[in-house]
Design a protein around this motif. Structure first.
Motif, PDB file in Angstrom:
ATOM      1  N   UNK A 238     -14.528  75.669  54.514  1.00 48.89           N
ATOM      2  CA  UNK A 238     -14.128  74.712  53.485  1.00 48.89           C
ATOM      3  C   UNK A 238     -15.376  74.251  52.739  1.00 48.89           C
ATOM      4  N   UNK A 239     -15.324  74.278  51.402  1.00 54.23           N
ATOM      5  CA  UNK A 239     -16.439  73.840  50.574  1.00 54.23           C
ATOM      6  C   UNK A 239     -16.005  72.648  49.734  1.00 54.23           C
ATOM      7  N   UNK A 240     -16.834  71.603  49.737  1.00 51.44           N
ATOM      8  CA  UNK A 240     -16.624  70.448  48.865  1.00 51.44           C
ATOM      9  C   UNK A 240     -17.560  70.602  47.678  1.00 51.44           C
ATOM     10  N   UNK A 241     -17.000  70.560  46.455  1.00 49.45           N
ATOM     11  CA  UNK A 241     -17.772  70.761  45.229  1.00 49.45           C
ATOM     12  C   UNK A 241     -17.955  69.441  44.491  1.00 49.45           C
ATOM     13  N   UNK A 242     -19.201  69.032  44.269  1.00 48.29           N
ATOM     14  CA  UNK A 242     -19.495  67.832  43.491  1.00 48.29           C
ATOM     15  C   UNK A 242     -20.547  68.178  42.435  1.00 48.29           C
ATOM     16  N   UNK A 243     -20.860  67.200  41.592  1.00 50.33           N
ATOM     17  CA  UNK A 243     -21.926  67.403  40.607  1.00 50.33           C
ATOM     18  C   UNK A 243     -22.732  66.115  40.447  1.00 50.33           C
ATOM     19  N   UNK A 244     -24.047  66.288  40.304  1.00 51.38           N
ATOM     20  CA  UNK A 244     -24.928  65.140  40.142  1.00 51.38           C
ATOM     21  C   UNK A 244     -24.752  64.147  41.270  1.00 51.38           C
ATOM     22  N   UNK A 245     -24.687  62.883  40.909  1.00 52.16           N
ATOM     23  CA  UNK A 245     -24.516  61.813  41.900  1.00 52.16           C
ATOM     24  C   UNK A 245     -23.074  61.367  42.057  1.00 52.16           C
ATOM     25  N   UNK A 246     -22.138  62.110  41.442  1.00 53.59           N
ATOM     26  CA  UNK A 246     -20.737  61.717  41.478  1.00 53.59           C
ATOM     27  C   UNK A 246     -20.073  62.122  42.786  1.00 53.59           C
ATOM     28  N   UNK A 247     -19.368  61.182  43.400  1.00 58.73           N
ATOM     29  CA  UNK A 247     -18.481  61.410  44.544  1.00 58.73           C
ATOM     30  C   UNK A 247     -19.202  62.020  45.751  1.00 58.73           C
ATOM     31  N   UNK A 248     -20.442  61.627  45.955  1.00 56.73           N
ATOM     32  CA  UNK A 248     -21.151  62.069  47.154  1.00 56.73           C
ATOM     33  C   UNK A 248     -20.470  61.521  48.402  1.00 56.73           C
ATOM     34  N   UNK A 249     -19.918  60.296  48.291  1.00 59.79           N
ATOM     35  CA  UNK A 249     -19.200  59.726  49.431  1.00 59.79           C
ATOM     36  C   UNK A 249     -17.942  60.511  49.759  1.00 59.79           C
ATOM     37  N   UNK A 250     -17.324  61.147  48.751  1.00 59.29           N
ATOM     38  CA  UNK A 250     -16.169  62.005  49.003  1.00 59.29           C
ATOM     39  C   UNK A 250     -16.599  63.204  49.858  1.00 59.29           C
ATOM     40  N   UNK A 251     -17.721  63.810  49.474  1.00 63.52           N
ATOM     41  CA  UNK A 251     -18.217  64.964  50.231  1.00 63.52           C
ATOM     42  C   UNK A 251     -18.495  64.576  51.680  1.00 63.52           C
TER      43      UNK A 251
END
Length: 343
Positions: free
Chosen positions: A25-38
């Motif tokens: 499973x891969x969690x995809x984020x960008x920049x500083x957005x939704x790091x807590x989601x990851x």
């Protein structure tokens, strides 16, 4: 929300999406957005024995608008290949309408988009009843040849259905190649490219997305052979016309998907200032009994219109008929097979 609580609701989500030991499973984020989601999804997935990874893209350049289908993955083919080789992708950047998402789905990866605030995710978790009812509604819609929508405000429009598939959204993704969006709860399809005709009156209290505003003066759309030929009304009509014109793309006037909301946990009233929790408006898209029509791209259904100009407009108090049979009457689902009782 504290991180431990967020991890628990992500654990529920992963269980509903069938994540199990040995899956990648891969969690995809960008920049500083939704790091807590990851972080929350990584912790939850590890508890299920899955192999968890976090792919973090650079911050996107400002675009000045909601340009659907444009992603940072477009210039990163190696990243796309990695995502094609995982079992599940948790998309925290919004890949919908992009060629990259379509390629990833085609490879068999199941995708879950998660961009709404944690508060909303906690209040609208996926559940088995919603999934079952939405799947029944999807079967019903997939067999229909004509949608007819009316309202007391003057809506009278037909969609001929001979071209595009039906898509179900019940807030989790449990089959190879399937996409869903958490939170959600609705079903939709697209009319034939030249098969949408009539009038749609967006009434006071209906919602414009991505503007995230309630309509206060009626907006009247005239549609001929799948294309909007006229938009009339007051201030909100002028906002819509100005927004659409800003893309410089006539394809934005094409009719996109159409369907109805089925989630009892979604609330119509939470778009008012002080109530709206943020995100991209999945709650108004999903509230029970709304009829939502969209304009612009239809490539997620397999069509050729990939314009970046896209509006979703959930409407209240409409009646919807499939091949003449009532599914909704004045904003209430009357088909007993798909109706969900108030909790």
């Amino acid at each position: 929300m504290d991180q431990a609580s967020f991890t628990e609701i992500c654990l529920h989500q992963l269980k509903m999406s069938g994540v199990h030991e040995g899956e990648k499973v891969i969690v995809l984020t960008q920049g500083n957005e939704r790091i807590d989601y990851a972080d929350a999804f990584m912790a939850a997935g590890q508890r299920l024995g899955a192999s968890m990874y976090h792919m973090r893209l650079p911050s996107p350049l400002p675009t000045g608008g909601w340009n659907v289908g444009t992603t940072g993955l477009a210039s990163m083919p190696d990243a796309v290949e990695a995502l094609k080789n995982c079992d599940m992708l948790i998309d925290c950047i919004f890949l919908l309408f992009s060629p990259e998402q379509m390629a990833i789905q085609a490879a068999g990866t199941r995708i879950l988009t998660v961009v709404e605030p944690p508060e909303l995710l906690a209040r609208m978790p996926p559940n088995q009843e919603l999934k079952e009812k939405v799947e029944i509604a999807g079967e019903l819609l997939s067999k229909a040849k004509v949608i007819h929508i009316t309202s007391a405000h003057g809506t009278d429009v037909t969609y001929k259905l001979n071209t595009y598939p039906t898509v179900t959204e019940y807030a989790c993704t449990d089959e190879p190649g399937r996409w869903d969006h958490w939170p959600s709860g609705f079903v939709f399809t697209g009319g034939d490219d030249d098969g949408v005709d009539g009038t749609i009156v967006v009434a006071p209290g209906d919602i414009l997305l991505p503007q995230n505003i309630y309509v206060r003066e009626p907006i009247t759309y005239t549609i001929e052979k799948g294309w909007i030929t006229n938009i009339q009304g007051g201030l909100e009509a002028e906002i819509v016309k100005s927004y659409m014109a800003s893309f410089g793309d006539e394809r934005g006037f094409g009719m996109s998907h159409v369907g109805w909301g089925m989630n009892r946990d979604a609330k119509w009233h939470r778009m008012v200032p002080g109530e709206f929790p943020g995100g991209m408006g999945m709650e108004p898209r999903s509230f029970y009994g709304n009829v939502m029509f969209s304009t612009g791209p239809n490539n997620e259904l397999g069509g050729t219109n990939d314009t970046a100009c896209h509006l979703d407009i959930p409407m209240r108090n409409c009646s919807l008929f499939l091949d003449g049979n009532p599914v909704l009457i004045n904003g209430d689902i009357v088909d007993k097979d798909i109706a969900i009782q108030q909790k």
